[in-house]
Scaffold this active site. Structure first.
Site, PDB file in Angstrom:
ATOM      1  N   GLU A  60      -5.041  19.718  32.015  1.00 30.34           N
ATOM      2  CA  GLU A  60      -4.861  18.625  31.880  1.00 30.34           C
ATOM      3  C   GLU A  60      -3.202  18.231  32.491  1.00 30.34           C
ATOM      4  OE1 GLU A  60      -1.310  18.905  27.864  1.00 30.34           O
ATOM      5  OE2 GLU A  60      -3.236  19.348  27.488  1.00 30.34           O
ATOM      6  N   ARG A  92       4.991  13.753  32.281  1.00 30.29           N
ATOM      7  CA  ARG A  92       6.535  14.638  31.989  1.00 30.29           C
ATOM      8  C   ARG A  92       6.971  14.519  33.329  1.00 30.29           C
ATOM      9  NH1 ARG A  92       6.022  21.108  29.190  1.00 30.29           N
ATOM     10  NH2 ARG A  92       4.594  20.050  28.050  1.00 30.29           N
ATOM     11  N   LYS A 129      -5.258  19.405  18.595  1.00 26.81           N
ATOM     12  CA  LYS A 129      -4.263  20.459  19.148  1.00 26.81           C
ATOM     13  C   LYS A 129      -3.146  20.775  17.908  1.00 26.81           C
ATOM     14  CE  LYS A 129      -0.498  20.159  22.517  1.00 26.81           C
ATOM     15  NZ  LYS A 129       0.242  19.577  23.702  1.00 26.81           N
TER      16      LYS A 129
END
Length: 203
Positions: free
Chosen positions: A37, A41, A125
């Site tokens: 993943e 960011r 999640k």
């Protein structure tokens, strides 16, 4: 494809330099963790996804910190094979559904978990895991909501990951400990592979 069943740990990776994307992915893959993943960011995140998708075909590379329909579009174009969001809004869920990719929508409360389950989304999640209640919280959820499985992320490391993985409603965990910033900066991919190997053995 169920993201929760491919590996016990999904590495949550922050890439500041796109040149490190491919060797980093290869190290994680060599250590036994095929699912990666890449979080959105940094400015080069989608370029890193594109590079990994093109040059490390055995890796299942996806995008994390997906927060908007625009993020979804950019990640699909980059070649992401799955999506992960920190939380869930109606527009974001619709965009992720429309993408056709497997995804893990973020949830932290019982109402959020139930709302996503109503949409048929039974793999989610759980974030921020430790701050939102951790193992005891997920244990409590398993009784009234046994049909939802989670990838907890946030505050999870090698010491507490086994406690999460032992829960019946946890398929895997997400963590950033596999790619420490100093190892990435130094290009110490041997250390990253070793950490991945240890994580792959957790199940």
């Amino acid at each position: 494809m169920s993201l929760l069943d491919l590996a016990p740990v999904i590495p949550v990776v922050v890439i500041d330099d796109v040149a490190r994307a491919v060797p980093l992915a290869r190290a994680l893959l060599a250590g036994g963790l095929p699912v990666i993943e890449v979080t959105l960011r940094t400015p080069c995140a989608t370029a890193a996804i594109e590079r990994i998708a093109a040059e490390v075909p055995d890796a299942i590379v996806g995008a994390g910190t997906v927060r908007s329909p625009e993020d979804v579009t950019a990640c699909v174009r980059a070649g992401a094979r799955f999506l992960v969001s920190p939380g869930s809004t109606p527009d974001l869920v619709e965009a992720m559904l429309d993408s056709g990719l497997p995804f893990l929508p973020g949830a932290a409360t019982v109402s959020e978990v139930m709302a996503l389950a109503e949409r048929g989304l039974h793999e989610q999640k759980f974030f921020p895991a430790e701050a939102a209640g951790g193992v005891p919280y997920l244990k409590a959820l398993a009784g009234p909501i046994p049909d939802v499985r989670f990838c907890p992320t946030g505050g999870i490391g090698p010491r507490n990951a086994p406690q999460y993985l032992a829960l019946p409603n946890v398929g895997c965990v997400g963590g950033s400990w596999l790619t420490p910033a100093d190892a990435v900066a130094a290009g110490d991919y041997g250390r990253i592979e070793k950490l991945a190997r240890e994580a792959a053995a957790l199940r």
